[in-house]
Design a protein around this motif. Structure first.
Motif, PDB file in Angstrom:
ATOM      1  N   HIS A 227      25.327  31.913  13.987  1.00 13.17           N
ATOM      2  CA  HIS A 227      26.630  31.271  14.165  1.00 13.17           C
ATOM      3  C   HIS A 227      26.369  29.782  14.315  1.00 13.17           C
ATOM      4  CE1 HIS A 227      30.273  30.340  16.995  1.00 13.17           C
ATOM      5  NE2 HIS A 227      30.412  29.779  15.810  1.00 13.17           N
ATOM      6  N   TYR A 228      26.849  29.011  13.367  1.00 11.42           N
ATOM      7  CA  TYR A 228      26.629  27.566  13.318  1.00 11.42           C
ATOM      8  C   TYR A 228      27.958  26.875  13.583  1.00 11.42           C
ATOM      9  CZ  TYR A 228      25.686  22.986  11.130  1.00 11.42           C
ATOM     10  OH  TYR A 228      25.555  21.638  10.864  1.00 11.42           O
ATOM     11  N   HIS A 229      27.996  26.050  14.652  1.00 10.00           N
ATOM     12  CA  HIS A 229      29.224  25.351  15.035  1.00 10.00           C
ATOM     13  C   HIS A 229      29.000  23.856  14.899  1.00 10.00           C
ATOM     14  CE1 HIS A 229      33.012  24.680  17.232  1.00 10.00           C
ATOM     15  NE2 HIS A 229      32.377  23.670  17.808  1.00 10.00           N
ATOM     16  N   VAL A 230      29.915  23.176  14.209  1.00  3.26           N
ATOM     17  CA  VAL A 230      29.794  21.742  13.962  1.00  3.26           C
ATOM     18  C   VAL A 230      30.655  20.979  14.957  1.00  3.26           C
ATOM     19  CG1 VAL A 230      29.936  19.907  12.253  1.00  3.26           C
ATOM     20  CG2 VAL A 230      29.505  22.264  11.510  1.00  3.26           C
ATOM     21  N   CYS A 231      30.030  20.041  15.659  1.00  4.37           N
ATOM     22  CA  CYS A 231      30.755  19.184  16.597  1.00  4.37           C
ATOM     23  C   CYS A 231      31.568  18.130  15.854  1.00  4.37           C
ATOM     24  CB  CYS A 231      29.775  18.462  17.528  1.00  4.37           C
ATOM     25  SG  CYS A 231      28.855  19.530  18.643  1.00  4.37           S
ATOM     26  N   HIS A 232      32.629  17.672  16.476  1.00 14.15           N
ATOM     27  CA  HIS A 232      33.438  16.500  16.105  1.00 14.15           C
ATOM     28  C   HIS A 232      33.418  16.147  14.608  1.00 14.15           C
ATOM     29  CE1 HIS A 232      29.441  14.856  16.671  1.00 14.15           C
ATOM     30  NE2 HIS A 232      29.582  14.709  17.971  1.00 14.15           N
ATOM     31  N   VAL A 233      33.933  17.041  13.787  1.00 11.95           N
ATOM     32  CA  VAL A 233      34.046  16.768  12.348  1.00 11.95           C
ATOM     33  C   VAL A 233      34.961  15.554  12.143  1.00 11.95           C
ATOM     34  CG1 VAL A 233      34.945  17.681  10.174  1.00 11.95           C
ATOM     35  CG2 VAL A 233      33.618  19.155  11.694  1.00 11.95           C
ATOM     36  N   SER A 234      34.548  14.636  11.257  1.00 13.19           N
ATOM     37  CA  SER A 234      35.331  13.410  11.125  1.00 13.19           C
ATOM     38  C   SER A 234      35.659  12.997   9.696  1.00 13.19           C
ATOM     39  CB  SER A 234      34.582  12.244  11.798  1.00 13.19           C
ATOM     40  OG  SER A 234      33.430  11.880  11.051  1.00 13.19           O
ATOM     41  N   LYS A 247      34.446  30.120   2.670  1.00  9.21           N
ATOM     42  CA  LYS A 247      34.787  30.972   1.532  1.00  9.21           C
ATOM     43  C   LYS A 247      33.587  31.792   1.073  1.00  9.21           C
ATOM     44  CE  LYS A 247      38.414  27.944  -0.354  1.00  9.21           C
ATOM     45  NZ  LYS A 247      38.790  27.042  -1.480  1.00  9.21           N
ATOM     46  N   ALA A 248      32.391  31.219   1.256  1.00  7.17           N
ATOM     47  CA  ALA A 248      31.168  31.913   0.849  1.00  7.17           C
ATOM     48  C   ALA A 248      30.689  32.915   1.891  1.00  7.17           C
ATOM     49  CB  ALA A 248      30.062  30.884   0.584  1.00  7.17           C
ATOM     50  N   GLY A 249      31.372  32.994   3.017  1.00  2.66           N
ATOM     51  CA  GLY A 249      31.025  33.982   4.032  1.00  2.66           C
ATOM     52  C   GLY A 249      30.003  33.515   5.044  1.00  2.66           C
ATOM     53  N   ILE A 250      29.694  32.232   5.050  1.00  5.80           N
ATOM     54  CA  ILE A 250      28.753  31.701   6.035  1.00  5.80           C
ATOM     55  C   ILE A 250      29.442  31.643   7.400  1.00  5.80           C
ATOM     56  CG2 ILE A 250      27.351  29.689   6.671  1.00  5.80           C
ATOM     57  CD1 ILE A 250      27.153  29.060   3.663  1.00  5.80           C
ATOM     58  N   GLN A 251      28.707  32.010   8.453  1.00  6.09           N
ATOM     59  CA  GLN A 251      29.275  32.084   9.795  1.00  6.09           C
ATOM     60  C   GLN A 251      29.311  30.687  10.418  1.00  6.09           C
ATOM     61  OE1 GLN A 251      27.260  34.743  12.492  1.00  6.09           O
ATOM     62  NE2 GLN A 251      28.856  34.612  14.036  1.00  6.09           N
ATOM     63  N   VAL A 252      30.321  29.926  10.065  1.00  9.77           N
ATOM     64  CA  VAL A 252      30.442  28.553  10.544  1.00  9.77           C
ATOM     65  C   VAL A 252      31.791  28.353  11.214  1.00  9.77           C
ATOM     66  CG1 VAL A 252      31.277  27.786   8.270  1.00  9.77           C
ATOM     67  CG2 VAL A 252      30.384  26.100   9.885  1.00  9.77           C
ATOM     68  N   SER A 253      31.777  27.577  12.287  1.00 16.08           N
ATOM     69  CA  SER A 253      33.004  27.142  12.942  1.00 16.08           C
ATOM     70  C   SER A 253      32.858  25.651  13.222  1.00 16.08           C
ATOM     71  CB  SER A 253      33.242  27.914  14.250  1.00 16.08           C
ATOM     72  OG  SER A 253      32.159  27.740  15.151  1.00 16.08           O
ATOM     73  N   CYS A 254      33.966  25.005  13.578  1.00 24.80           N
ATOM     74  CA  CYS A 254      33.886  23.570  13.837  1.00 24.80           C
ATOM     75  C   CYS A 254      35.060  23.120  14.690  1.00 24.80           C
ATOM     76  CB  CYS A 254      33.826  22.780  12.535  1.00 24.80           C
ATOM     77  SG  CYS A 254      35.282  22.950  11.481  1.00 24.80           S
ATOM     78  N   GLU A 255      34.909  21.914  15.211  1.00 23.40           N
ATOM     79  CA  GLU A 255      35.918  21.323  16.084  1.00 23.40           C
ATOM     80  C   GLU A 255      36.299  19.942  15.576  1.00 23.40           C
ATOM     81  OE1 GLU A 255      33.040  19.157  19.362  1.00 23.40           O
ATOM     82  OE2 GLU A 255      33.057  21.353  19.268  1.00 23.40           O
ATOM     83  N   VAL A 256      37.444  19.465  16.017  1.00 26.56           N
ATOM     84  CA  VAL A 256      37.879  18.090  15.741  1.00 26.56           C
ATOM     85  C   VAL A 256      38.379  17.496  17.051  1.00 26.56           C
ATOM     86  CG1 VAL A 256      40.267  18.720  15.155  1.00 26.56           C
ATOM     87  CG2 VAL A 256      39.264  16.639  14.200  1.00 26.56           C
ATOM     88  N   CYS A 257      38.254  16.179  17.188  1.00 25.36           N
ATOM     89  CA  CYS A 257      38.669  15.491  18.408  1.00 25.36           C
ATOM     90  C   CYS A 257      40.053  14.862  18.231  1.00 25.36           C
ATOM     91  CB  CYS A 257      37.675  14.402  18.767  1.00 25.36           C
ATOM     92  SG  CYS A 257      35.998  15.004  19.074  1.00 25.36           S
ATOM     93  N   PRO A 258      40.818  14.754  19.313  1.00 29.46           N
ATOM     94  CA  PRO A 258      42.145  14.141  19.208  1.00 29.46           C
ATOM     95  C   PRO A 258      42.126  12.739  18.617  1.00 29.46           C
ATOM     96  CG  PRO A 258      41.956  15.293  21.295  1.00 29.46           C
ATOM     97  CD  PRO A 258      40.593  15.324  20.666  1.00 29.46           C
ATOM     98  N   HIS A 259      41.131  11.917  18.982  1.00 28.18           N
ATOM     99  CA  HIS A 259      41.140  10.538  18.485  1.00 28.18           C
ATOM    100  C   HIS A 259      40.949  10.468  16.978  1.00 28.18           C
ATOM    101  CE1 HIS A 259      37.200  11.528  20.368  1.00 28.18           C
ATOM    102  NE2 HIS A 259      36.653  10.978  19.292  1.00 28.18           N
TER     103      HIS A 259
END
Length: 435
Positions: A227-234, A247-259
């Motif tokens: 499980h790969y999680h990406v911080c603060h995608v910008s 779409k390729a089925g890779i177990q990825v999640s990510c977050e975005v910051c309010p700013h």
């Protein structure tokens, strides 16, 4: 202690429920109804028809203790989060010393148990001393309580190191949480590479410094099954590669910051450290791609990246100031004011992104406002506005460009395990319909 919250308004599956009573007993939601005998309760909170939600969850904060307590402490950071309606926060390991052994990790855990006013979960690092060399003993740190592993603050520069860390994390059923930044592509940049950087005479950071490392890591995540999680995608490129990976089925999640959702680089009015953050504010098209990514499910949740610094450190120009912005005390309020009130997001979506989804991503306890759930709750005043005032911050820091901004959604109460840990705000008035 038996506690009653009466006259609550709640959003459940996009449905608004009015005049709800919530009975809290033994740290959990004991019953939900319309009327209970008020004489049997030791404490009663009249929500006055304001919004009651499950406690917010922030998977990305910096509490600075141990090592940098002049910036923030576990006590002040957790208080600030409670002021914003967060009942669970996840603290990054860029500390001094870095908690990369059981002994050092347990020392931080002990500080948390002594000082935190809400639930604080401590990340363990991916590598020793946050360098791209030797891996930590993940199994041992998992047994000590580490719920995930991250080097946030710096990117793991060596692909081989990241690959081995992912293999180990997959075996230990823990997530790798990545600050993605290829240092060879920074070129001493301090803000986004674009026209605004040229106007201010500052060195720029290209979007590829972030997105190229995400692309690398996504292929490694596919190889290892972690499980790969990406911080603060910008950036729009980051959103694109994550969308394709999902779409390729890779177990990825990510977050975005309010700013990053509210500002683009062209909004920066001057060369001042309060506008310096990592990743930087990017172009308007990147900002729009982030909003689209939230709405289409590419981006999973909203996190603050609360990064406190002293006034002296941040009251400088871009070249001399450290990266970072505080956000715990007004994140929900920013999102509500800028997006829900304008009909871009629904309240149900925001609650999902700031409470339900972040907890679910890491297997944390999810409060869905059901009987039996932990009594971690927040009450927000959606009707009345207030002004962001740094003099009222509970954080030690005030490094934010949002000072003076008018917002809606001030936090009236925050409860953790049924105990009031924050009470304040404008508690007058009522709310007929807040969607």
């Amino acid at each position: 202690m038996d506690l009653l919250i009466k006259n609550a308004c709640m959003i459940i599956h996009d449905n608004q429920l009015n005049a709800v009573a919530i009975w809290i007993k033994d740290e959990r939601i004991h019953a939900i109804g319309k009327n209970f005998d008020e004489g049997s309760f030791e404490q009663i909170i009249d929500a006055k028809n304001q919004l009651v939600t499950q406690g917010l969850v922030d998977v990305h904060v910096h509490l600075r203790e141990p090592g940098f307590t002049y910036k923030e402490t576990i006590k002040t950071g957790s208080l600030a989060a409670s002021r914003g309606g967060f009942t669970t926060i996840c603290a990054m390991p860029n500390l001094e010393p870095v908690p990369d052994t059981i002994e050092k990790y347990n020392q931080v855990q002990e500080l948390i148990s002594q000082s935190a006013v809400n639930h604080v979960l401590q990340y363990a690092p991916i590598t020793k001393n946050l360098r791209s060399e030797d891996l930590v003993d993940q199994a041992a740190l998992k047994n000590a309580g580490a719920f995930a592993f991250t080097n946030d603050g710096v990117g793991v520069q060596k692909a081989g190191t990241m690959y081995l860390a992912m293999k180990e994390a997959a075996k230990n059923q823990r997530a790798i949480v990545a600050h993605t930044e290829d240092e060879s592509l920074l070129f001493n940049g301090v803000m986004h590479k674009g026209e605004k950087a040229d106007e201010l005479g500052l060195a720029g950071i290209m979007s590829a410094a972030e997105s190229s490392q995400i692309a690398r890591d996504l292929l490694l995540a596919e190889e290892t099954g972690v499980h790969y999680h990406v911080c603060h995608v910008s950036s729009k490129e980051s959103v694109r590669v994550i969308r394709e990976a999902k779409k390729a089925g890779i177990q990825v999640s990510c977050e975005v910051c309010p700013h990053h959702l509210l500002f683009a680089d062209e909004d920066i009015p001057k060369n001042h450290g309060y506008w310096k953050m990592n990743p930087p504010l990017r172009a308007r098209e990147d900002q729009n791609a982030l909003i689209e990514g939230l709405l289409d499910g590419t981006i999973d949740c909203i996190a603050t990246d609360h990064a406190p610094h002293s006034f002296a450190e941040k009251n400088q120009d871009f070249n001399h100031s450290p990266f970072g912005i505080v956000g715990s005390e007004y994140a929900f309020q920013l999102i509500y004011t800028a997006f829900v009130k304008k009909g871009i997001f629904t309240l149900a979506q925001v609650i999902d992104w700031m409470a339900i989804k972040p907890a679910a991503l890491f297997g944390l306890t999810v409060n869905r406002l059901n009987v039996g759930d932990p009594a971690d709750l927040a009450i927000f005043d959606i009707e009345h506005s207030y002004t962001v005032d740094e003099k009222k911050f509970l954080s030690k820091a005030e490094n934010t460009p949002f000072i003076g901004r008018e917002l809606f959604g001030d936090t009236l109460y925050t409860l953790v395990n049924g105990k009031i840990v924050w009470q304040g705000g404008n508690q007058n008035g009522s709310l007929a319909n807040f969607r």
